[in-house]
Design a protein around this motif. Structure first.
Motif, PDB file in Angstrom:
ATOM      1  N   ASP A 132      43.389  53.897  53.808  1.00 58.75           N
ATOM      2  CA  ASP A 132      43.776  52.491  52.757  1.00 58.75           C
ATOM      3  C   ASP A 132      43.573  52.780  51.897  1.00 58.75           C
ATOM      4  N   MET A 133      42.979  52.693  50.942  1.00 55.19           N
ATOM      5  CA  MET A 133      42.529  52.299  49.760  1.00 55.19           C
ATOM      6  C   MET A 133      42.666  51.130  49.257  1.00 55.19           C
ATOM      7  N   ARG A 134      43.445  50.472  49.724  1.00 56.76           N
ATOM      8  CA  ARG A 134      44.011  48.574  48.908  1.00 56.76           C
ATOM      9  C   ARG A 134      42.573  48.327  48.568  1.00 56.76           C
ATOM     10  N   MET A 135      42.741  47.684  47.108  1.00 55.71           N
ATOM     11  CA  MET A 135      41.944  46.509  46.550  1.00 55.71           C
ATOM     12  C   MET A 135      42.349  45.150  47.307  1.00 55.71           C
ATOM     13  N   ASN A 136      43.392  45.411  46.946  1.00 51.81           N
ATOM     14  CA  ASN A 136      44.533  44.076  48.240  1.00 51.81           C
ATOM     15  C   ASN A 136      45.513  44.203  48.925  1.00 51.81           C
ATOM     16  N   GLN A 137      44.331  43.794  50.448  1.00 49.86           N
ATOM     17  CA  GLN A 137      45.224  43.870  51.049  1.00 49.86           C
ATOM     18  C   GLN A 137      46.525  43.696  51.627  1.00 49.86           C
ATOM     19  N   LYS A 138      47.700  42.331  51.244  1.00 48.98           N
ATOM     20  CA  LYS A 138      47.842  42.167  51.068  1.00 48.98           C
ATOM     21  C   LYS A 138      49.698  43.355  50.143  1.00 48.98           C
ATOM     22  N   SER A 139      48.285  44.572  49.687  1.00 51.13           N
ATOM     23  CA  SER A 139      49.691  45.294  48.907  1.00 51.13           C
ATOM     24  C   SER A 139      50.362  46.527  50.178  1.00 51.13           C
ATOM     25  N   THR A 140      51.277  46.946  49.989  1.00 51.13           N
ATOM     26  CA  THR A 140      52.313  47.921  50.708  1.00 51.13           C
ATOM     27  C   THR A 140      51.592  48.819  50.770  1.00 51.13           C
ATOM     28  N   ILE A 141      51.337  48.902  50.100  1.00 54.93           N
ATOM     29  CA  ILE A 141      51.384  50.496  49.571  1.00 54.93           C
ATOM     30  C   ILE A 141      49.702  51.310  49.750  1.00 54.93           C
ATOM     31  N   THR A 142      49.932  51.993  50.386  1.00 57.86           N
ATOM     32  CA  THR A 142      48.352  52.831  51.228  1.00 57.86           C
ATOM     33  C   THR A 142      48.085  54.021  50.757  1.00 57.86           C
ATOM     34  N   ALA A 143      47.338  54.462  50.383  1.00 57.34           N
ATOM     35  CA  ALA A 143      46.995  55.996  50.054  1.00 57.34           C
ATOM     36  C   ALA A 143      47.453  56.956  51.321  1.00 57.34           C
ATOM     37  N   GLN A 144      47.458  56.159  52.160  1.00 58.07           N
ATOM     38  CA  GLN A 144      48.704  56.838  53.748  1.00 58.07           C
ATOM     39  C   GLN A 144      50.282  56.963  53.084  1.00 58.07           C
ATOM     40  N   THR A 145      50.059  56.206  52.630  1.00 58.36           N
ATOM     41  CA  THR A 145      52.208  55.723  52.352  1.00 58.36           C
ATOM     42  C   THR A 145      51.843  57.049  51.094  1.00 58.36           C
ATOM     43  N   ALA A 193      36.725  33.717  36.980  1.00 60.16           N
ATOM     44  CA  ALA A 193      36.540  34.885  37.773  1.00 60.16           C
ATOM     45  C   ALA A 193      37.438  35.901  38.440  1.00 60.16           C
ATOM     46  N   PHE A 194      38.147  36.476  38.135  1.00 59.99           N
ATOM     47  CA  PHE A 194      39.100  36.989  38.858  1.00 59.99           C
ATOM     48  C   PHE A 194      39.048  38.251  40.155  1.00 59.99           C
ATOM     49  N   ASP A 195      39.372  38.244  40.851  1.00 59.21           N
ATOM     50  CA  ASP A 195      38.875  39.464  41.804  1.00 59.21           C
ATOM     51  C   ASP A 195      40.150  39.538  43.252  1.00 59.21           C
ATOM     52  N   LYS A 196      40.665  40.917  43.040  1.00 63.24           N
ATOM     53  CA  LYS A 196      42.400  40.587  43.545  1.00 63.24           C
ATOM     54  C   LYS A 196      41.683  41.245  45.651  1.00 63.24           C
ATOM     55  N   ASP A 197      40.435  41.019  45.807  1.00 63.91           N
ATOM     56  CA  ASP A 197      40.413  41.780  46.697  1.00 63.91           C
ATOM     57  C   ASP A 197      39.717  39.930  47.478  1.00 63.91           C
ATOM     58  N   GLU A 198      40.343  39.846  48.498  1.00 64.72           N
ATOM     59  CA  GLU A 198      39.728  38.257  49.182  1.00 64.72           C
ATOM     60  C   GLU A 198      38.299  38.180  49.910  1.00 64.72           C
ATOM     61  N   THR A 199      38.049  39.567  50.146  1.00 67.72           N
ATOM     62  CA  THR A 199      36.860  39.507  50.290  1.00 67.72           C
ATOM     63  C   THR A 199      35.614  38.989  49.303  1.00 67.72           C
ATOM     64  N   ALA A 200      35.864  39.174  48.193  1.00 69.67           N
ATOM     65  CA  ALA A 200      35.428  38.736  47.263  1.00 69.67           C
ATOM     66  C   ALA A 200      34.828  37.032  47.411  1.00 69.67           C
ATOM     67  N   LYS A 201      35.912  36.424  48.166  1.00 71.10           N
ATOM     68  CA  LYS A 201      35.077  34.969  47.902  1.00 71.10           C
ATOM     69  C   LYS A 201      34.039  34.537  48.664  1.00 71.10           C
ATOM     70  N   GLN A 202      33.787  35.663  49.702  1.00 71.85           N
ATOM     71  CA  GLN A 202      32.813  35.517  50.128  1.00 71.85           C
ATOM     72  C   GLN A 202      31.695  35.154  49.390  1.00 71.85           C
ATOM     73  N   ASN A 203      31.603  35.696  48.436  1.00 67.07           N
ATOM     74  CA  ASN A 203      31.036  35.899  47.230  1.00 67.07           C
ATOM     75  C   ASN A 203      30.592  34.218  46.059  1.00 67.07           C
ATOM     76  N   SER A 204      31.652  33.539  46.204  1.00 70.47           N
ATOM     77  CA  SER A 204      32.385  32.654  45.600  1.00 70.47           C
ATOM     78  C   SER A 204      30.798  32.145  44.985  1.00 70.47           C
ATOM     79  N   ILE A 205      30.475  31.361  43.584  1.00 71.48           N
ATOM     80  CA  ILE A 205      29.761  30.675  43.961  1.00 71.48           C
ATOM     81  C   ILE A 205      29.750  29.199  43.327  1.00 71.48           C
TER      82      ILE A 205
END
Length: 301
Positions: free
Chosen positions: A120-133, A51-63
């Motif tokens: 913001d709009m980043r799926m990956n919170q480690k990314s440096t480019i946001t919608a504001q950028t 299973a892939f997901d680039k958003d770390e918050t998805a880890k909370q749903n890990s099985i």
């Protein structure tokens, strides 16, 4: 899981993979884990799911399941990870390209015009480019192209001009500010749809969504076994057209397959869904956000 995301077309997409109990499968958009749970329910103890997901918050749903490997990374790198794990080739791929309810309903993430929040709009919170950028650094021409191509907005140039005019006095920082600017150009009979297109365009740019999809589609040919299946759920015409063309021709930009000197077509897939699968009225009533979902399934030759 249900508060994070309600999976779309879950039965149709998983059944479309024709799961082999001892097979190896990849869920490229784990999210709340709904599709993954359905796949795991059809695997025996020797089956595997990556299973892939680039958003770390998805880890909370890990099985908690020994058959599952969770990878917190962009699915565009599916080939690299499967090669590293020595799991190539695999039996099936599933991807639900929709944005999760968690992202839309969390004001801090900035995905929705319904709430006030930072752009913001980043799926990956480690990314440096946001919608504001994007909104504060792209020139008028680049903003126009972004809204025209990714948002399919006819008034893209005027919208870009309004954004440049606003930021000449102060940086554009919040979803409320962007909503106010865009609303001036929105048709009165369909303001919500217009705003959705504006936010969609920015989200696609921030997360390089179409590029990631293109790379994943190309990689799918290498990672799938002959007879392996791929099921993709898309939500707007840009994604759906790419998937449809690729399944049909092996090329995201070509609608008809090439032929060799003998007139034989060359394509890596057999299209299973000759007619695209869409949600039933009952599904839409339970989850209105999936009204635009389209499921396409193909099998590798």
């Amino acid at each position: 899981m249900s508060t994070y995301h309600i999976p779309a077309l879950i039965t149709q997409s998983v059944e479309g993979l024709e799961i082999k109990p001892n097979g190896i499968y990849a869920d490229l958009t784990f999210g709340g884990g709904g599709h993954s749970r359905e796949i795991l329910a059809r695997l025996n103890q020797s089956g595997r799911l990556i299973a892939f997901d680039k958003d770390e918050t998805a880890k909370q749903n890990s099985i908690d399941d020994h058959r599952l490997i969770f990878i917190c990374h962009n699915f565009r790198f599916i080939y690299n990870f499967l090669k590293y794990l020595k799991l190539l080739p695999i039996d099936g791929i599933l991807a639900d390209l929709g944005v999760s309810s968690y992202h839309f309903d969390n004001p801090e993430r900035g995905f929705s015009f319904r709430f006030d929040g930072k752009l913001d709009m980043r799926m990956n919170q480690k990314s440096t480019i946001t919608a504001q950028t994007v909104l504060n650094s792209y020139d008028e021409e680049k903003l126009t192209s972004l809204f025209k191509i990714y948002g399919e907005i006819s008034s893209a140039k005027r919208l870009a001009q309004e954004i440049v005019r606003f930021r000449s006095e102060k940086p554009l920082e919040t979803t409320t500010e962007l909503k106010a600017i865009a609303s001036k150009l929105a048709p009165s009979y369909d303001t919500a749809r217009f705003l959705s297109q504006v936010f969609q365009a920015l989200r696609i740019e921030v997360n390089s969504e179409l590029l990631a999809l293109a790379e994943m589609l190309q990689a799918s040919v290498k990672v799938l076994k002959p007879g392996g299946r791929i099921a993709i759920i898309s939500y707007h015409s840009l994604e759906d057209r790419m998937v449809k063309y690729f399944f049909r021709t092996g090329d995201i930009k070509r609608s008809e397959p090439e032929t060799d000197i003998y007139g034989k077509t060359t394509t890596p897939f057999n299209v299973i869904t000759r007619k695209v699968i869409v949600p039933s009225e009952d599904e839409i009533n339970k989850n209105p956000r999936i009204r635009s979902a389209k499921l396409r399934i193909a099998e590798k030759f």
